[in-house]
Scaffold this motif. Structure first.
Motif, PDB file in Angstrom:
ATOM      1  N   LEU A 140      -0.673 -18.960  -4.036  1.00 41.33           N
ATOM      2  CA  LEU A 140      -0.248 -19.159  -2.653  1.00 41.33           C
ATOM      3  C   LEU A 140      -0.354 -17.879  -1.854  1.00 41.33           C
ATOM      4  CD1 LEU A 140       3.081 -21.147  -3.105  1.00 41.33           C
ATOM      5  CD2 LEU A 140       0.984 -21.998  -2.048  1.00 41.33           C
ATOM      6  N   PHE A 141      -0.564 -18.034  -0.538  1.00 38.49           N
ATOM      7  CA  PHE A 141      -0.382 -16.923   0.385  1.00 38.49           C
ATOM      8  C   PHE A 141       0.987 -17.055   1.029  1.00 38.49           C
ATOM      9  CE2 PHE A 141      -5.101 -17.140   0.578  1.00 38.49           C
ATOM     10  CZ  PHE A 141      -5.386 -15.822   0.262  1.00 38.49           C
ATOM     11  N   GLN A 142       1.718 -15.968   1.044  1.00 33.17           N
ATOM     12  CA  GLN A 142       2.982 -15.989   1.769  1.00 33.17           C
ATOM     13  C   GLN A 142       2.747 -15.445   3.180  1.00 33.17           C
ATOM     14  OE1 GLN A 142       6.350 -14.486  -0.384  1.00 33.17           O
ATOM     15  NE2 GLN A 142       7.791 -14.958   1.274  1.00 33.17           N
ATOM     16  N   ALA A 190      -4.910 -18.556  -2.834  1.00 33.95           N
ATOM     17  CA  ALA A 190      -5.029 -17.122  -3.116  1.00 33.95           C
ATOM     18  C   ALA A 190      -5.652 -16.913  -4.485  1.00 33.95           C
ATOM     19  CB  ALA A 190      -3.652 -16.469  -3.015  1.00 33.95           C
ATOM     20  N   HIS A 419     -10.799  -9.825  -1.683  1.00 34.45           N
ATOM     21  CA  HIS A 419     -11.389  -8.532  -1.309  1.00 34.45           C
ATOM     22  C   HIS A 419     -12.340  -8.615  -0.123  1.00 34.45           C
ATOM     23  CE1 HIS A 419      -9.433  -7.232  -4.874  1.00 34.45           C
ATOM     24  NE2 HIS A 419     -10.208  -7.976  -5.641  1.00 34.45           N
ATOM     25  N   SER A 420     -12.333  -9.722   0.616  1.00 30.46           N
ATOM     26  CA  SER A 420     -13.231  -9.810   1.770  1.00 30.46           C
ATOM     27  C   SER A 420     -12.627 -10.619   2.903  1.00 30.46           C
ATOM     28  CB  SER A 420     -14.567 -10.428   1.350  1.00 30.46           C
ATOM     29  OG  SER A 420     -15.423 -10.466   2.470  1.00 30.46           O
TER      30      SER A 420
ATOM     31  N   VAL B 143      -0.386 -11.988   6.071  1.00 28.72           N
ATOM     32  CA  VAL B 143      -0.662 -12.913   4.978  1.00 28.72           C
ATOM     33  C   VAL B 143      -0.902 -12.123   3.714  1.00 28.72           C
ATOM     34  CG1 VAL B 143      -2.340 -14.586   4.105  1.00 28.72           C
ATOM     35  CG2 VAL B 143      -1.745 -14.585   6.522  1.00 28.72           C
ATOM     36  N   GLU B 144      -0.226 -12.481   2.650  1.00 26.88           N
ATOM     37  CA  GLU B 144      -0.482 -11.807   1.374  1.00 26.88           C
ATOM     38  C   GLU B 144      -0.288 -12.776   0.227  1.00 26.88           C
ATOM     39  OE1 GLU B 144      -2.189  -9.891  -0.731  1.00 26.88           O
ATOM     40  OE2 GLU B 144      -1.947  -8.550   1.003  1.00 26.88           O
ATOM     41  N   SER B 145      -1.077 -12.591  -0.818  1.00 28.66           N
ATOM     42  CA  SER B 145      -0.951 -13.428  -2.004  1.00 28.66           C
ATOM     43  C   SER B 145       0.424 -13.234  -2.634  1.00 28.66           C
ATOM     44  CB  SER B 145      -2.036 -13.063  -3.015  1.00 28.66           C
ATOM     45  OG  SER B 145      -1.802 -13.720  -4.230  1.00 28.66           O
ATOM     46  N   THR B 146       0.961 -14.331  -3.195  1.00 26.45           N
ATOM     47  CA  THR B 146       2.247 -14.221  -3.889  1.00 26.45           C
ATOM     48  C   THR B 146       2.059 -13.661  -5.294  1.00 26.45           C
ATOM     49  OG1 THR B 146       1.979 -16.525  -4.566  1.00 26.45           O
ATOM     50  CG2 THR B 146       3.370 -16.101  -2.646  1.00 26.45           C
ATOM     51  N   CYS B 147       0.789 -13.635  -5.736  1.00 30.25           N
ATOM     52  CA  CYS B 147       0.519 -13.078  -7.072  1.00 30.25           C
ATOM     53  C   CYS B 147       0.334 -11.571  -6.967  1.00 30.25           C
ATOM     54  CB  CYS B 147      -0.760 -13.678  -7.648  1.00 30.25           C
ATOM     55  SG  CYS B 147      -0.739 -15.459  -7.713  1.00 30.25           S
ATOM     56  N   GLN B 149      -1.323  -8.060  -7.201  1.00 29.11           N
ATOM     57  CA  GLN B 149      -2.737  -7.690  -7.122  1.00 29.11           C
ATOM     58  C   GLN B 149      -3.062  -6.592  -8.144  1.00 29.11           C
ATOM     59  OE1 GLN B 149      -4.919  -9.486  -5.022  1.00 29.11           O
ATOM     60  NE2 GLN B 149      -3.036 -10.674  -5.104  1.00 29.11           N
ATOM     61  N   ASP B 150      -4.339  -6.262  -8.263  1.00 21.24           N
ATOM     62  CA  ASP B 150      -4.783  -5.178  -9.146  1.00 21.24           C
ATOM     63  C   ASP B 150      -4.041  -3.896  -8.762  1.00 21.24           C
ATOM     64  OD1 ASP B 150      -6.543  -7.212  -9.366  1.00 21.24           O
ATOM     65  OD2 ASP B 150      -8.271  -6.105  -8.575  1.00 21.24           O
ATOM     66  N   ASP B 153      -5.808  -2.147  -5.693  1.00 21.81           N
ATOM     67  CA  ASP B 153      -5.802  -2.850  -4.416  1.00 21.81           C
ATOM     68  C   ASP B 153      -4.422  -3.451  -4.158  1.00 21.81           C
ATOM     69  OD1 ASP B 153      -7.642  -3.056  -2.441  1.00 21.81           O
ATOM     70  OD2 ASP B 153      -8.962  -4.421  -3.547  1.00 21.81           O
ATOM     71  N   PHE B 156      -4.722  -8.667  -1.168  1.00 20.86           N
ATOM     72  CA  PHE B 156      -5.647  -9.683  -1.674  1.00 20.86           C
ATOM     73  C   PHE B 156      -7.028  -9.497  -1.061  1.00 20.86           C
ATOM     74  CE2 PHE B 156      -7.808 -13.760  -1.409  1.00 20.86           C
ATOM     75  CZ  PHE B 156      -7.667 -14.285  -2.679  1.00 20.86           C
ATOM     76  N   PHE B 157      -7.061  -9.210   0.243  1.00 23.12           N
ATOM     77  CA  PHE B 157      -8.347  -9.056   0.940  1.00 23.12           C
ATOM     78  C   PHE B 157      -8.790  -7.587   1.015  1.00 23.12           C
ATOM     79  CE2 PHE B 157      -6.687 -13.074   2.781  1.00 23.12           C
ATOM     80  CZ  PHE B 157      -7.728 -13.910   2.424  1.00 23.12           C
TER      81      PHE B 157
END
Lengths: 423, 423
Positions: A140-142, A190, A419-420, B143-147, B149-150, B153, B156-157
């Motif tokens: 998900l995206f929050q 996501a 990443h884009s 907007v950000e992933s709930t998971c 990230q690396d 980074d 997410f984007f």
């Protein structure tokens, strides 16, 4: 009476008024130029202009349709889009470069009327921002305001909010009033994937139908939609499609025609597992009953079914989300869910009957610790609950399938993936 | 020759074939029942069915249109949507309860053809997730992933990403290929507002037109869109609109009719300031040149202009975003921007010519410290730049205006606003 015509395989015979009945493919070949012919088929577009009504007739013998010109002087009924017609007329050379031949109508008979309002689905805007997590997945995206919030409230919406992964639950609410509804809008995952068939932001067509009792009812609507949309796009946006079929993916037109020729195959998940187990293919992922179908499995199944679209139904209950209807079968225990797999893309659509029985739904939500979160959803089963179901189709994947485009990022103007996020 | 008819104010005179020319309002009154009459107007809908073509004609004398039935036997041209027609026929009682009278056509003349493709705007899906901040305002959702990230980074984007506040910049990209484009999709503002005209998630129609040189060109398209959409909705969705105009907001129909009767007023921002300064109203916010127009000012201006829609043009340069075109005037220094204010709602549309001159745009972005962020946008001015402009219309506000609904939360099925994200 048969007439053999050089280079034509179709069967011709004389009908009323010494008009020869021909298939559309024959009419388009030009062999009957100047002749009085009769064609039968379905109206694929209608356009009224000046003194003439133009419409295209298709009978399945060719993906191309025959243009019919009906003068307003004609003492015949006017056809509507989708109706079945028999048209008698003279085959002429067309002044338009897009079609070599056209039929100047002398008589039009409406064989079967078509009133599209009967299939009427009401379009609904389902929200992008939601406090639900429909699929129960973690991808998900929050969403949160960039401005600092009040000291008491940490969230702009007072609760954590996410980008929608599906409009289904909202459609279920509205289907309780409009019976048949659909949404066409952006959805989000996501998924940390760079695959050629995943986007972080993509469009889905989702439909929900009250009073739907079987998976076959769903497959029928899914297949009808695929066919009618494809035929509409091929006739109404012919130039755009040709750009791809001629210059980008030559040869793909035949694949699309092949897909439209036969009724889609329907196999059960259990059958699919049998097919995979019996194959000599060296799969990376396991093919035991209960395992999810992976891309390699989807590919194999599509190939096994003649490189044509195939529905897979009745998946293991444990693989499907809480809302999928329990088939209450033994010993396998499946849910009334269905996926549509298509060549080159794999999963294009996913759907299910929804669990409309309060006790079963409540037990499943309770076991998942979601009973309170989805109390409003349970209420839908408390007040005027009906058997219902629906499905979603990935729009960009559909474009890939139609146009033969390998990478999903090539069918959307501003692709978003991990990443884009350019522009 | 004049005929005076009891209760009718319209002028009648005989035309060819002893047919009486009547206005639509007269025809609908039923006074000419059974008579051979001629009406003139524009075609508002076309529907072909069985042996007849049905279409509605409107001449502005009434918001209601007259249904015309044209038999396929009729030796006349078939009209298309939007064309101007003269129809001779017999006024009959209609079997349909929705309209008391209808015209059985004997002769149809196309006075002015209408080929809507000529105005063709191409629909574009602009992305919801973006790395831009178009308005330069702080009211953004991130907007950000709930998971997680690396480690390298954090995003997410790879960059901070936001929910779009406008598809304009993306439309500008695509207008460089398709000339006239539009988008209809969700947009977002993290405004901490509980007002009756703000939502955190709302729909906008946005249009962008290449080769557009004046604000008047923009107002023309905006007004045309408002009129044609309104007339389309009033005729095609008459039952839905009537539900509101009869049961929810009685009396509002007259307001809508009044809006459609006259050409919209156009005043400059400077004129608007003069009007506000000369008024005896006790405004809370200042009305000095250079100040933004507040809701109270918008309300007063609409009232001042007869409670009708009013365009306000040429706002102070410093009030408008970086992309608004510099009018290079003195001493006031304005930008070629325009807002449309409507009764009950206030600002419905906002638009501008875009700064197409590289040097001016670059200087402004540099001053704002945004030159690097918008280097891709500057490139649009480097390669094939054209004078262009566009506008956006808030869709829910339009519904408020059309239906007379006071609170914007009542015209969307799942409203999202601060502290509320139900379902």
């Amino acid at each position: 009476m048969f007439l053999s015509t050089h280079g034509l395989t179709g069967i011709r015979y004389y009908c009323k008024n010494t008009s020869t009945k021909v298939r559309i493919s024959e009419a388009l070949s030009g062999a009957s130029l100047g002749a009085d012919v009769t064609v039968q088929g379905w109206v694929r577009s209608v356009r009224s202009q000046k003194e003439n009504l133009f419409f295209h007739v298709n009978d399945g013998s060719s993906l191309q349709s025959l243009q019919v010109i009906a003068s307003s002087n004609l003492n015949s009924t006017l056809p509507t889009y989708g109706s079945a017609v028999e048209v008698r007329g003279i085959l002429k050379k067309s002044p338009h470069p897009k079609q070599p031949f056209e039929l100047e109508a002398k008589e039009i008979e409406i064989v079967g009327e078509c009133n599209p309002v009967e299939h009427g689905f009401v379009q609904i805007h389902t929200p992008v921002i939601t406090s639900n997590d429909c699929e129960g997945a973690g991808e998900l995206f929050q969403v949160e305001s960039t401005c600092p919030q009040d000291s008491e409230d940490h969230n702009f919406f007072s609760v954590p909010a996410y980008l929608t992964v599906s409009g289904q639950l909202h459609l279920e609410v509205i289907s309780g009033a409009f019976s048949r509804v659909y949404t066409f809008g952006p959805t989000f995952r996501a998924e940390n994937s760079q695959s050629r068939r995943h986007l972080a932001e993509f469009y889905m067509v989702e439909a929900e139908m009250s009073f739907t009792q079987s998976v076959e009812d769903l497959t029928k609507v899914m297949e009808d939609m695929f066919r009618s949309v494809t035929e509409l796009v091929l006739t109404q946006c012919a130039e755009d499609v040709d750009l791809f079929h001629k210059h980008v993916t030559p040869g793909h037109r035949e694949n699309v025609e092949a897909m439209l020729k036969k009724k889609f195959t329907i196999i059960s998940y259990s059958d699919a597992i049998d097919i995979l187990k019996r194959s000599s293919e060296d799969f990376v992922f396991p093919t035991d009953w209960g395992c999810d179908l992976q891309t390699e499995h989807e590919k194999y199944l599509v190939k096994h079914c003649g490189n044509l679209p195939v529905f897979v139904t009745d998946y293991p209950y444990d693989l499907k989300p809480f809302y999928a209807r329990d088939n209450q079968d033994h010993p396998q225990h499946t849910a009334a869910a269905v996926d549509l797999l298509v060549p080159g893309v794999g999963e294009l659509c996913g759907g299910s009957l929804r669990e409309e029985r309060l006790d079963l739904l409540m037990a499943r939500l309770e076991a998942a610790g979601l009973k309170d979160t989805y109390s409003w959803y349970l209420d839908l089963r408390r007040f005027g609950s009906v058997p219902h179901g629906g499905f979603g189709m990935g729009f960009e994947r559909y474009l890939q399938c139609l146009l033969g485009i390998d990478n999903i990022k090539d069918v959307i103007p501003f692709p978003r993936f991990s990443h884009s996020c350019l522009l």
